[in-house]
Design an enzyme around this catalytic site. Structure first.
Site, PDB file in Angstrom:
ATOM      1  N   ASP A   1       0.864  -1.187   0.000  1.00 24.83           N
ATOM      2  CA  ASP A   1       0.000   0.000   0.000  1.00 24.83           C
ATOM      3  C   ASP A   1       0.897   1.231   0.000  1.00 24.83           C
ATOM      4  OD1 ASP A   1      -1.868   2.037   0.398  1.00 24.83           O
ATOM      5  OD2 ASP A   1      -3.078   0.836   1.781  1.00 24.83           O
TER       6      ASP A   1
ATOM      7  N   ARG B   1      -0.199   4.414  -0.602  1.00 18.91           N
ATOM      8  CA  ARG B   1      -1.000   5.635  -0.528  1.00 18.91           C
ATOM      9  C   ARG B   1      -0.580   6.546   0.621  1.00 18.91           C
ATOM     10  NH1 ARG B   1      -6.830   2.854  -0.481  1.00 18.91           N
ATOM     11  NH2 ARG B   1      -5.597   1.443   0.851  1.00 18.91           N
TER      12      ARG B   1
END
Length: 218
Positions: A140, A142
């Protein structure tokens, strides 16, 4: 930078976004105010859909990561399109809230082409975390600072966060937005996305308690 009650003081921090345009946007869920922003760090164009007066405390809020395959094409590999629609409906029903649509978050931040490559690896037996890692990419990637900057610009001080993802709550707290409540956004799973959802639950700590009943029925 100081911290009080688990939230950082950002009053003196320069904003990473520039508000460019406000325009009314009629949707199947109601009439929203679409506010366009420019991300001054990455250069991405961002958008917030605002319903009612969200200034102050406890605005119902969704941080929605861009997902072309799910949001636009109705892919059954994920639940993103269903969540987007459900979030807009919930905000309109509430009468007050904001959805920040986060461009640059495709594939949990790895980009569209890499996401498609990861989907191919998943079809060959890897889970969504393993597929990203096999490509040499983070599970991930983000970051939610731009979302927090948008909320600060909208004068949202605290949110009721529509999300199953604990990382979103932690990120907002880190960037100075209080989270008074985390509101689950649970979609009915189907056979195509159940493995993806189980990986999010078991390996990424997403709150998905409804999956257990589905497993027992299968």
């Amino acid at each position: 930078m100081t911290e009080s009650d688990g939230v950082f003081d950002v009053d003196t921090r320069p904003s990473g976004v520039e508000r460019v345009v406000n325009v009314r946007l009629s949707t199947t869920h109601g009439d929203f105010l679409a506010i366009g922003y420019r991300d001054l760090v990455r250069g991405d164009e961002q958008i917030a859909l605002v319903y009612g007066d969200v200034t102050g405390e406890e605005a119902l809020t969704r941080l929605h990561s861009e997902c072309l395959t799910g949001d636009a094409f109705g892919s059954r590999h994920c639940e993103c399109g269903d969540q987007l629609s459900a979030a807009l409906k919930a905000i309109a029903t509430e009468g007050r809230g904001v959805l920040v649509y986060l461009r640059g978050h495709e594939g949990r931040g790895i980009g569209l082409l890499a996401k498609l490559q990861a989907m191919k690896l998943q079809a060959e037996g890897l889970d969504t975390v393993e597929a990203n890692l096999a490509l040499g990419l983070p599970a991930d990637a983000r970051d939610y600072k731009v979302a927090a900057d948008v909320l600060h610009d909208l004068q949202v001080r605290s949110v009721r966060l529509l999300s199953n993802n604990p990382q979103k709550r932690e990120a907002l707290l880190r960037y100075g937005v209080r989270v008074s409540e985390q509101v689950p956004l649970l979609m009915t799973p189907h056979k195509e996305n159940l493995p993806y959802l189980l990986t999010k639950r078991d390996r990424m700590d997403h709150y998905l308690p409804h999956l257990e009943a589905v497993i027992q029925r299968t």
